[in-house]
Motif scaffolding. Structure first.
Motif, PDB file in Angstrom:
ATOM      1  N   MET A  15      13.336   1.674   0.919  1.00 39.49           N
ATOM      2  CA  MET A  15      14.140   1.556  -0.297  1.00 39.49           C
ATOM      3  C   MET A  15      14.431   2.909  -0.933  1.00 39.49           C
ATOM      4  O   MET A  15      15.217   2.991  -1.861  1.00 39.49           O
ATOM      5  CB  MET A  15      13.419   0.666  -1.317  1.00 39.49           C
ATOM      6  CG  MET A  15      13.233  -0.758  -0.860  1.00 39.49           C
ATOM      7  SD  MET A  15      12.261  -1.734  -2.011  1.00 39.49           S
ATOM      8  CE  MET A  15      13.463  -2.022  -3.292  1.00 39.49           C
ATOM      9  N   GLY A  16      13.780   3.949  -0.494  1.00 45.18           N
ATOM     10  CA  GLY A  16      13.988   5.272  -1.059  1.00 45.18           C
ATOM     11  C   GLY A  16      13.051   5.626  -2.201  1.00 45.18           C
ATOM     12  O   GLY A  16      13.252   6.622  -2.885  1.00 45.18           O
ATOM     13  N   VAL A  17      12.005   4.809  -2.410  1.00 42.98           N
ATOM     14  CA  VAL A  17      11.079   5.050  -3.518  1.00 42.98           C
ATOM     15  C   VAL A  17      10.266   6.321  -3.273  1.00 42.98           C
ATOM     16  O   VAL A  17      10.186   7.184  -4.151  1.00 42.98           O
ATOM     17  CB  VAL A  17      10.152   3.836  -3.735  1.00 42.98           C
ATOM     18  CG1 VAL A  17       9.099   4.133  -4.784  1.00 42.98           C
ATOM     19  CG2 VAL A  17      10.961   2.605  -4.129  1.00 42.98           C
ATOM     20  N   CYS A  18       9.662   6.437  -2.118  1.00 43.47           N
ATOM     21  CA  CYS A  18       8.837   7.626  -1.828  1.00 43.47           C
ATOM     22  C   CYS A  18       9.681   8.896  -1.814  1.00 43.47           C
ATOM     23  O   CYS A  18       9.243   9.928  -2.308  1.00 43.47           O
ATOM     24  CB  CYS A  18       8.114   7.459  -0.491  1.00 43.47           C
ATOM     25  SG  CYS A  18       6.830   6.201  -0.523  1.00 43.47           S
ATOM     26  N   ALA A  19      10.884   8.817  -1.277  1.00 45.09           N
ATOM     27  CA  ALA A  19      11.768   9.985  -1.282  1.00 45.09           C
ATOM     28  C   ALA A  19      12.167  10.348  -2.709  1.00 45.09           C
ATOM     29  O   ALA A  19      12.267  11.529  -3.049  1.00 45.09           O
ATOM     30  CB  ALA A  19      13.005   9.713  -0.428  1.00 45.09           C
ATOM     31  N   GLY A  20      12.370   9.350  -3.548  1.00 45.55           N
ATOM     32  CA  GLY A  20      12.682   9.616  -4.953  1.00 45.55           C
ATOM     33  C   GLY A  20      11.521  10.260  -5.686  1.00 45.55           C
ATOM     34  O   GLY A  20      11.705  11.178  -6.482  1.00 45.55           O
ATOM     35  N   VAL A  21      10.305   9.775  -5.419  1.00 44.64           N
ATOM     36  CA  VAL A  21       9.109  10.381  -6.016  1.00 44.64           C
ATOM     37  C   VAL A  21       8.970  11.819  -5.531  1.00 44.64           C
ATOM     38  O   VAL A  21       8.634  12.713  -6.300  1.00 44.64           O
ATOM     39  CB  VAL A  21       7.848   9.548  -5.689  1.00 44.64           C
ATOM     40  CG1 VAL A  21       6.585  10.282  -6.093  1.00 44.64           C
ATOM     41  CG2 VAL A  21       7.917   8.185  -6.352  1.00 44.64           C
ATOM     42  N   ASP A  28       5.992  17.029  -0.732  1.00 52.85           N
ATOM     43  CA  ASP A  28       6.558  16.610   0.543  1.00 52.85           C
ATOM     44  C   ASP A  28       6.581  15.078   0.626  1.00 52.85           C
ATOM     45  O   ASP A  28       5.616  14.411   0.268  1.00 52.85           O
ATOM     46  CB  ASP A  28       5.718  17.192   1.683  1.00 52.85           C
ATOM     47  CG  ASP A  28       6.299  16.865   3.038  1.00 52.85           C
ATOM     48  OD1 ASP A  28       7.518  17.043   3.221  1.00 52.85           O
ATOM     49  OD2 ASP A  28       5.532  16.407   3.904  1.00 52.85           O
ATOM     50  N   VAL A  29       7.685  14.537   1.117  1.00 51.84           N
ATOM     51  CA  VAL A  29       7.840  13.084   1.185  1.00 51.84           C
ATOM     52  C   VAL A  29       6.799  12.448   2.111  1.00 51.84           C
ATOM     53  O   VAL A  29       6.328  11.334   1.861  1.00 51.84           O
ATOM     54  CB  VAL A  29       9.278  12.687   1.578  1.00 51.84           C
ATOM     55  CG1 VAL A  29       9.599  13.072   3.015  1.00 51.84           C
ATOM     56  CG2 VAL A  29       9.515  11.215   1.345  1.00 51.84           C
ATOM     57  N   THR A  30       6.407  13.156   3.171  1.00 56.28           N
ATOM     58  CA  THR A  30       5.392  12.614   4.072  1.00 56.28           C
ATOM     59  C   THR A  30       4.057  12.464   3.359  1.00 56.28           C
ATOM     60  O   THR A  30       3.354  11.463   3.551  1.00 56.28           O
ATOM     61  CB  THR A  30       5.237  13.522   5.316  1.00 56.28           C
ATOM     62  OG1 THR A  30       6.519  13.663   5.941  1.00 56.28           O
ATOM     63  CG2 THR A  30       4.249  12.943   6.297  1.00 56.28           C
ATOM     64  N   LEU A  31       3.716  13.417   2.521  1.00 60.68           N
ATOM     65  CA  LEU A  31       2.488  13.339   1.733  1.00 60.68           C
ATOM     66  C   LEU A  31       2.521  12.130   0.795  1.00 60.68           C
ATOM     67  O   LEU A  31       1.534  11.397   0.675  1.00 60.68           O
ATOM     68  CB  LEU A  31       2.300  14.628   0.933  1.00 60.68           C
ATOM     69  CG  LEU A  31       1.082  14.701   0.035  1.00 60.68           C
ATOM     70  CD1 LEU A  31      -0.189  14.696   0.871  1.00 60.68           C
ATOM     71  CD2 LEU A  31       1.140  15.933  -0.828  1.00 60.68           C
ATOM     72  N   ILE A  32       3.650  11.885   0.168  1.00 61.05           N
ATOM     73  CA  ILE A  32       3.805  10.739  -0.729  1.00 61.05           C
ATOM     74  C   ILE A  32       3.643   9.438   0.057  1.00 61.05           C
ATOM     75  O   ILE A  32       2.955   8.512  -0.381  1.00 61.05           O
ATOM     76  CB  ILE A  32       5.181  10.769  -1.431  1.00 61.05           C
ATOM     77  CG1 ILE A  32       5.375  12.046  -2.232  1.00 61.05           C
ATOM     78  CG2 ILE A  32       5.387   9.526  -2.289  1.00 61.05           C
ATOM     79  CD1 ILE A  32       4.476  12.176  -3.426  1.00 61.05           C
ATOM     80  N   ARG A  33       4.263   9.353   1.221  1.00 56.13           N
ATOM     81  CA  ARG A  33       4.183   8.125   2.043  1.00 56.13           C
ATOM     82  C   ARG A  33       2.768   7.867   2.516  1.00 56.13           C
ATOM     83  O   ARG A  33       2.280   6.725   2.465  1.00 56.13           O
ATOM     84  CB  ARG A  33       5.128   8.236   3.229  1.00 56.13           C
ATOM     85  CG  ARG A  33       6.575   8.157   2.830  1.00 56.13           C
ATOM     86  CD  ARG A  33       7.500   8.267   4.016  1.00 56.13           C
ATOM     87  NE  ARG A  33       8.884   8.184   3.566  1.00 56.13           N
ATOM     88  CZ  ARG A  33       9.853   8.963   3.996  1.00 56.13           C
ATOM     89  NH1 ARG A  33       9.614   9.880   4.917  1.00 56.13           N
ATOM     90  NH2 ARG A  33      11.072   8.818   3.533  1.00 56.13           N
TER      91      ARG A  33
END
Length: 61
Positions: A15-21, A28-33
């Motif tokens: 949905m783009g939530v982690c990329a938005g965060v 880094d988006v990978t760290l968030i995921r």
């Protein structure tokens, strides 16, 4: 400057939530995921999934 949270559907996987965060925090988006998956599996359980879905539904896209 706009202070609202927005989804990043272009760089998102579901949905783009982690990329938005990631865009909002500068991490880094990978760290968030990875953090989201670990928190959901180890601590939050189904609440983490519901929170993700709510964030995707309520965020400005």
């Amino acid at each position: 400057m706009n202070n609202s949270f927005t989804l990043d559907r272009r760089n998102g996987k579901i949905m783009g939530v982690c990329a938005g965060v990631s865009n909002r925090t500068g991490l880094d988006v990978t760290l968030i995921r990875v953090a989201l998956v670990l928190l959901t599996l180890c601590a939050l359980g189904p609440i983490g999934v519901v929170a993700y879905l709510l964030a995707g539904w309520l965020a400005e896209g």
